[in-house]
Design an enzyme around this catalytic site. Structure first.
Site, mmCIF file in Angstrom:
data_model
loop_
_atom_site.group_PDB
_atom_site.id
_atom_site.type_symbol
_atom_site.label_atom_id
_atom_site.label_comp_id
_atom_site.label_asym_id
_atom_site.label_seq_id
_atom_site.Cartn_x
_atom_site.Cartn_y
_atom_site.Cartn_z
ATOM 1 N N LYS A 23 4.241 -4.127 -1.949
ATOM 2 C CA LYS A 23 3.682 -4.418 -3.271
ATOM 3 C C LYS A 23 3.002 -3.189 -3.871
ATOM 4 C CE LYS A 23 1.133 -7.937 -1.833
ATOM 5 N NZ LYS A 23 1.499 -8.167 -0.425
ATOM 6 N N ARG A 29 -3.326 -15.465 -4.126
ATOM 7 C CA ARG A 29 -2.928 -15.632 -2.729
ATOM 8 C C ARG A 29 -3.171 -17.052 -2.237
ATOM 9 N NH1 ARG A 29 -3.644 -9.731 -1.455
ATOM 10 N NH2 ARG A 29 -2.557 -9.330 0.466
ATOM 11 N N ARG A 54 1.676 2.734 8.699
ATOM 12 C CA ARG A 54 1.136 2.995 7.369
ATOM 13 C C ARG A 54 -0.147 3.825 7.406
ATOM 14 N NH1 ARG A 54 0.491 -1.719 2.979
ATOM 15 N NH2 ARG A 54 -1.143 -2.567 4.288
ATOM 16 N N ARG A 101 -5.918 1.970 7.622
ATOM 17 C CA ARG A 101 -6.782 0.848 7.233
ATOM 18 C C ARG A 101 -7.205 0.033 8.445
ATOM 19 N NH1 ARG A 101 -3.665 -2.118 2.372
ATOM 20 N NH2 ARG A 101 -4.335 -3.917 3.582
ATOM 21 N N ARG A 115 -2.665 -11.847 9.548
ATOM 22 C CA ARG A 115 -2.402 -11.825 8.097
ATOM 23 C C ARG A 115 -1.093 -12.536 7.777
ATOM 24 N NH1 ARG A 115 -2.903 -5.558 7.379
ATOM 25 N NH2 ARG A 115 -2.225 -5.853 5.221
HETATM 26 P P1 ATP Z 1 1.110 -4.642 0.444
HETATM 27 O O1 ATP Z 1 1.305 -3.876 1.698
HETATM 28 O O2 ATP Z 1 2.329 -5.483 0.116
HETATM 29 O O3 ATP Z 1 0.708 -3.753 -0.684
HETATM 30 P P2 ATP Z 1 -1.407 -5.458 1.555
HETATM 31 O O4 ATP Z 1 -1.182 -6.008 2.908
HETATM 32 O O5 ATP Z 1 -1.740 -4.024 1.437
HETATM 33 O O6 ATP Z 1 -0.116 -5.725 0.686
HETATM 34 P P3 ATP Z 1 -3.814 -5.987 0.028
HETATM 35 O O7 ATP Z 1 -3.341 -6.608 -1.243
HETATM 36 O O8 ATP Z 1 -4.171 -4.570 0.005
HETATM 37 O O9 ATP Z 1 -2.653 -6.297 1.109
HETATM 38 O O10 ATP Z 1 -5.047 -6.870 0.561
HETATM 39 C C1 ATP Z 1 -5.784 -6.529 1.737
HETATM 40 C C2 ATP Z 1 -6.730 -7.675 2.118
HETATM 41 O O11 ATP Z 1 -7.674 -7.936 1.024
HETATM 42 C C3 ATP Z 1 -6.060 -9.036 2.349
HETATM 43 O O12 ATP Z 1 -5.544 -9.152 3.658
HETATM 44 C C4 ATP Z 1 -7.223 -10.007 2.071
HETATM 45 O O13 ATP Z 1 -8.100 -10.099 3.145
HETATM 46 C C5 ATP Z 1 -7.971 -9.331 0.920
HETATM 47 N N1 ATP Z 1 -7.487 -9.836 -0.396
HETATM 48 C C6 ATP Z 1 -6.827 -9.130 -1.340
HETATM 49 N N2 ATP Z 1 -6.503 -9.912 -2.398
HETATM 50 C C7 ATP Z 1 -6.963 -11.151 -2.101
HETATM 51 C C8 ATP Z 1 -6.925 -12.411 -2.764
HETATM 52 N N3 ATP Z 1 -6.329 -12.567 -3.954
HETATM 53 N N4 ATP Z 1 -7.512 -13.473 -2.154
HETATM 54 C C9 ATP Z 1 -8.108 -13.344 -0.979
HETATM 55 N N5 ATP Z 1 -8.175 -12.195 -0.291
HETATM 56 C C10 ATP Z 1 -7.609 -11.108 -0.833
HETATM 57 MG MG MG Z 2 -1.414 -3.401 -0.945
#
Ligand code: ATP
Ligand code: MG
Length: 207
Positions: free
Chosen positions: A13, A86, A120, A149, A160
């Site tokens: 994303k 989410r 990553r 991270r 997750r």
């Molecule tokens: P991608 O790799 O596809 O970009 P990602 O795994 O990096 O997705 P992030 O969107 O960066 O995920 O979110 C990281 C963490 O932040 C989530 O695991 C969650 O704990 C929290 N978080 C982010 N957005 C939300 C939301 N809308 N509701 C609840 N928690 C959230």
């Molecule tokens: Mg992300």
């Protein structure tokens, strides 16, 4: 255009958002990035969010609604929302604030997710994603330091993914009913996935 980027952790994303936002001139709102910034700055929101993120859980809906409203306030014309909604409650709350045009659902299998996430690195300054297998960077293009991270390890990513299946994937039904869901195959190279996204946005535009 009001676009939502949907999909499991590690679906790409953030990476695709950068391309989409450049090409279509849309402000990119990443709720995960906003939370990480708050954690860094030790704000109240950050202190709460950290306890959830570290364990691979979702931050509470009320906290996320506050974050969303702040971020959306400057983007009345259009936006690219990455990582929100989410939960079903978040999707319903978003409907009350604005009308989303299209939800790009990036689909990818669990093994590919784990493989991508354990490789990553992210820039501590601008949040750009790098993959150790693809990029040989030792620093970000912006000069920022590349870090791993806290939630990017196999144990947390499995949690997750579990949370994604139980709380987030069901939200696709909500957008399916609204006829807004576009399926994007998230496997392959960054360019291949971006081509599929451009096609989906083109198809949407012709509807
Ligand atoms: P991608 O790799 O596809 O970009 P990602 O795994 O990096 O997705 P992030 O969107 O960066 O995920 O979110 C990281 C963490 O932040 C989530 O695991 C969650 O704990 C929290 N978080 C982010 N957005 C939300 C939301 N809308 N509701 C609840 N928690 C959230
Ligand atoms: Mg992300």
């Amino acid at each position: 255009m009001k676009i939502v980027l949907f999909g499991p952790p590690g679906a790409g994303k953030g990476t695709q958002a950068e391309h989409i936002s450049n090409m279509y001139g849309l402000p990119h709102i990443s709720t995960g990035a906003v939370l990480r910034r708050n954690i860094e700055e030790k704000t109240q929101i950050g202190l709460v969010a950290l306890q959830y993120i570290e364990r691979g859980r979702l931050a509470p809906d009320d906290v996320m609604m506050d974050v969303l409203k702040m971020e959306l306030s400057g983007c009345k014309k259009g936006f690219l929302l990455d990582g929100f909604p989410r939960t079903l409650a978040q999707a319903e709350a978003l409907d009350k604030i604005t009308d989303v045009d299209v939800v790009l659902n990036i689909e990818i299998d669990a093994d590919s997710v784990v493989e991508r996430i354990v490789n990553r690195m992210v820039c501590s300054k601008c949040g750009k994603n790098y993959n150790k297998k693809i990029h040989s960077h030792t620093a970000c293009d912006c000069g920022g330091e590349l870090i791993v991270r806290k939630d990017d390890n196999e144990e947390v990513v499995r949690e997750r993914l579990r949370v994604y299946e139980s709380e987030t994937r069901p939200v696709t039904e909500h957008y399916l009913k609204q006829n807004k869901l576009a399926h994007i195959d998230g496997h392959g190279t960054i360019e291949e996935v971006f081509e599929r996204i451009k096609q989906a946005l083109y198809d949407y535009d012709k509807k």
